[in-house]
Every structure is written in C-alpha cells, then in structure tokens.
Design an enzyme around this catalytic site. Structure first.
Site, PDB file in Angstrom:
ATOM      1  N   TYR A 181      16.741  71.638  91.802  1.00 46.34           N
ATOM      2  CA  TYR A 181      17.855  72.148  92.594  1.00 46.34           C
ATOM      3  C   TYR A 181      18.530  71.000  93.334  1.00 46.34           C
ATOM      4  CZ  TYR A 181      16.298  77.024  92.158  1.00 46.34           C
ATOM      5  OH  TYR A 181      15.947  78.252  91.680  1.00 46.34           O
TER       6      TYR A 181
ATOM      7  N   TYR B 182      10.322  75.016  86.957  1.00 46.50           N
ATOM      8  CA  TYR B 182       9.887  73.996  87.919  1.00 46.50           C
ATOM      9  C   TYR B 182       8.594  74.435  88.614  1.00 46.50           C
ATOM     10  CZ  TYR B 182      12.324  77.091  91.215  1.00 46.50           C
ATOM     11  OH  TYR B 182      12.754  78.172  91.923  1.00 46.50           O
TER      12      TYR B 182
ATOM     13  N   ARG C  64       7.683  78.279  88.123  1.00 45.78           N
ATOM     14  CA  ARG C  64       8.629  79.392  88.059  1.00 45.78           C
ATOM     15  C   ARG C  64       9.254  79.462  86.662  1.00 45.78           C
ATOM     16  NH1 ARG C  64      11.290  82.210  91.467  1.00 45.78           N
ATOM     17  NH2 ARG C  64      10.683  83.750  89.935  1.00 45.78           N
TER      18      ARG C  64
ATOM     19  N   HIS D 190      15.204  80.849  85.699  1.00 44.42           N
ATOM     20  CA  HIS D 190      15.862  81.998  86.348  1.00 44.42           C
ATOM     21  C   HIS D 190      17.146  81.569  87.023  1.00 44.42           C
ATOM     22  CE1 HIS D 190      13.448  80.185  89.576  1.00 44.42           C
ATOM     23  NE2 HIS D 190      14.363  80.642  90.393  1.00 44.42           N
TER      24      HIS D 190
ATOM     25  N   HIS E 184      19.455  82.901  90.345  1.00 46.75           N
ATOM     26  CA  HIS E 184      19.480  83.779  91.521  1.00 46.75           C
ATOM     27  C   HIS E 184      20.813  84.513  91.592  1.00 46.75           C
ATOM     28  CE1 HIS E 184      15.853  82.157  93.566  1.00 46.75           C
ATOM     29  NE2 HIS E 184      16.160  81.043  92.924  1.00 46.75           N
TER      30      HIS E 184
END
Lengths: 173, 233
Positions: free
Chosen positions: B104, B143, B153, B156, B158
């Site tokens: 991110y 990640y 995770r 995905h 959000h």
C-alpha cells in the site's frame, strides 16, 4: 429478494481515501453555529486507537450544497479526533416524539470488523431529559458515554471507548 | 405522527460479528455489552448524498501522470442493488487497494515489496441510473499481516458505500476467484455463512474483459432494503 453484502473491516490503510478536509463540514461555506467535536478513541484498558476513522452524520441542519451533513476524521497517535460542524437542532423521533440534538457516529478501524455505531448528545440540552434513546439508559454512567461535554468555546468533547470499564453505549443499527 | 420506514435487520449469519477472535486485534476492541436496540429514526434512515462536483470520479487507478502502473490490468464492473433488487442509483463508491506487489502507498505499510510511482491505489466511482459501476485498476497483490504465523491477506480491493441512509453504510472487501489464501483468512471467515462469504468473491467475466487490454471481474453489491411496512408508534 437478495441478502445484503457482508461487512469487512476498513483495515489500517483507509487513509488512501482520506481527505483531511472532510473533517470540516463547513468547508463548502455553511453558516450557522459552528462547533468543534473532539475526543479520544480507546480500546480496553484505555489504550488509544490511532489510525481509526471517526465518521459523523447529522440530519440537522438539513444537508445542502454547502453542508454535506457527513464528515470523517482520522485518529492521531494518541487516538484523538477533531471534527468541525454545525450544531444540530432537535429532530423528529418515532410517533410524536422529539429527539434531542445529536450527531450519529460510526467508528471504523483495524480490528473493528463492521462498524461501531453511537451518538453524541450535548450536555445541558433540555430535550435530553425526554429523548427516546437516552430514556432507555437507566444507568447514569452508561448514559454519560453518549453526552458530549463543553470543552471550551464552541467545543465539545466526547471520548469513545470500544470495550471495557468505560465502554461507550453502541447502538444496534 | 412520524411514520418511519426503517431498514431490515441482517439475515442471521450473513454479517460478521465484531467479536471475531481469530482476527486478533478485535479482542480488545469489540464491545462486551450488548448493543442498544433502538428502532431507526430519521438519523438512521437518511444519509449523506455525494455530488460528483465535490467528489470527482477517479475511475482509472491503473494510470498515474499518464504512465501505466505495473501489474495485471483489470476492469471491475458490477451493480449495486438493495435487498429488494432495486438499483441503487448515483451512489458513491470509494475503493482502495495495494499495488501489484502487495504494497500500500501508506506510511504504516512496511512490507518489503516495491512501491510503484505510477500507482496510488485510491479510486472513486458513482453508480449510474441503473446501479451499474465500473473502474479500471491493477490486480492487487497478497501481503503478509502478522495476525498469526505465516499470515497473508488474499488479494482484495476495499470498498466503501453509503446508499440511502446511514443504516445502509457498507464497508467491505472484494476478493478474487480461486485465491488459495481465502481458506486461511480470518477476516474473510469472520462472515459465518458460507454463501454470504462467497458473495464477497468476484467472478471472472469474459464479457467485462476487453481484448488486448484487461481482464474483467464482476462484483455486485447488495445494500440493506427497507422494512415492508412503515412502523409508526
């Protein structure tokens, strides 16, 4: 008929969609009684919750081109949040009831699976005595978790605790 | 008399519990006392409406400053409806995600994977009159997240949606079909009902896929519907 999509946590990286300007609901030029709502967000043991999202909605004054009625703020390293908005007035409740002035609050963050919904009322409002939601809370300490206290000129403080001894009253929405 | 038409309560099992102990950081954060049951009022049945004038759409996450982001380009298309299958028109959807390497663009993300100067990871799109939305992005990478040993995770994206009232607020995540990490993810598995869980998984869609350009995924979203009968007191 379909079934509503499931919640998933907002997680730690929601700041990618954060615009700090959204913490000021008067930024489009709304006029009225401008107030600042501050507070500290904690988890069990009074541990601050940084990087969480405190979002608010109020149906009074009515949303307009200059007043979105909605805002959100990030909590800082100490769990503090700060929002600038207009003081709400009373709004209708069910039946013939009136609700005391209040602001709706969602708490979102890492470790919060859905959203924690609560409200901020204002200390000293005469309608607090007859507000239908506050009337459901017999325990003065529980009730006090929903009532913001004066913390300076036009500034109101509502601390929010997600779990434990000072746990805020959260509402089933 | 104020007749209030509230929103329906969740179908049992379809929503996760805030007390989801396999997701470790929930343990000190979920309320221990029962939630206060209180029928919806105007505070909950109304909600913010966002204007594209104040919140301009950002529908292509795959390009920054005219340069293409690294990774597999994707198109995500879907429809937002309510539980009565009515379209949710002109509603704002916010999305955010990791880059193709699973990183991110965020100071708190210290995962040892490269940032991409041509990928920011935030988008905003409005549904049309029929509830349809579409945006272009890059398939996010998996990640690690230290929840448990060797925790990763699944890929995905959000999502944040508002709908008609504050009660219809939805924060969720879209997953990708066939991801082996889904089986081990406590956040995904916080949703008790398997069918409800699997509705968070997008499906590959050749009709959304654009030749020589991008793979297409379909992801529909359902927001709460209103109770059938107005309930005054």
């Amino acid at each position: 008929m379909s079934i509503a999509t499931a919640f998933q946590t907002i997680g730690p990286y929601w700041h990618l969609i954060e615009d700090p300007a959204m913490a000021d609901l008067t930024r489009f030029g709304a006029e009225g009684e401008v107030i600042t709502l501050i507070g500290t967000l904690t988890e069990n043991g009074g541990v601050p919750l940084p990087g969480s999202c405190v979002e608010i909605w109020q149906s009074s004054p009515p949303a307009s081109e200059v007043f979105p009625g909605y805002g959100r703020a990030n909590t800082d390293e100490q769990g503090n949040f700060r929002l600038v908005t207009l003081k709400p007035g009373p709004v209708p409740g069910r039946g013939n009831t009136q609700q005391a002035p209040h602001i709706a609050i969602n708490i979102l963050g890492r470790g919060i699976v859905t959203r924690l919904y609560t409200r901020a009322y204002f200390e000293g409002e005469p309608l607090n005595a007859t507000d239908p939601l506050l009337a459901m809370l017999d325990d003065p300490a529980r009730r006090a978790t929903l009532i913001a206290k004066a913390a300076g000129p036009n500034t109101w403080r509502l601390d929010i605790c997600t779990q434990g001894d000072n746990e805020t009253v959260f509402i089933d929405i | 008399m104020n007749e209030i038409n509230g929103f329906r309560p969740p179908v049992p099992g379809s929503q996760p519990s805030n007390d989801s102990p396999a997701y470790l950081t929930t343990r000190q954060r979920h309320p221990l006392r029962p939630l206060l049951a209180f029928p919806h009022t105007v505070t909950e049945t109304t909600g913010p409406q966002f204007s594209p004038a104040h919140f301009p759409p950002m529908t292509d996450l795959s390009v920054v400053d005219g340069k293409a982001a690294q990774g597999e380009r994707i198109i995500v298309r879907g429809r937002v409806t309510d539980e009565d299958d009515r379209p949710v028109a002109h509603t704002m959807i916010e999305v955010w995600q990791a880059n193709a390497a699973g990183r991110y663009r965020h100071p708190q993300d210290t995962h040892d994977a490269p940032l991409d100067p041509h990928f920011r990871g935030d988008g905003r799109v409005f549904t049309d009159a029929d509830g349809w939305y579409q945006y272009t992005s890059i398939k996010p990478g998996a990640y690690p997240w230290r929840n448990h040993n060797n925790a990763w995770r699944p890929n995905h994206i959000h999502y944040s949606l508002f709908g008609a009232g504050f009660a219809t607020r939805l924060i969720t995540q879209m997953y990708f079909p066939g991801d082996p990490l889904l089986a081990f993810d406590p956040i995904f598995h916080a949703v008790p009902d398997e069918a409800a869980r699997n509705r968070l998984v997008s499906r590959f869609d050749l009709d959304v896929t654009q030749p020589e350009r991008a793979l297409g995924y379909r992801f529909d979203i359902v927001l709460r519907g209103r109770t059938a009968t107005p309930m005054g007191i």
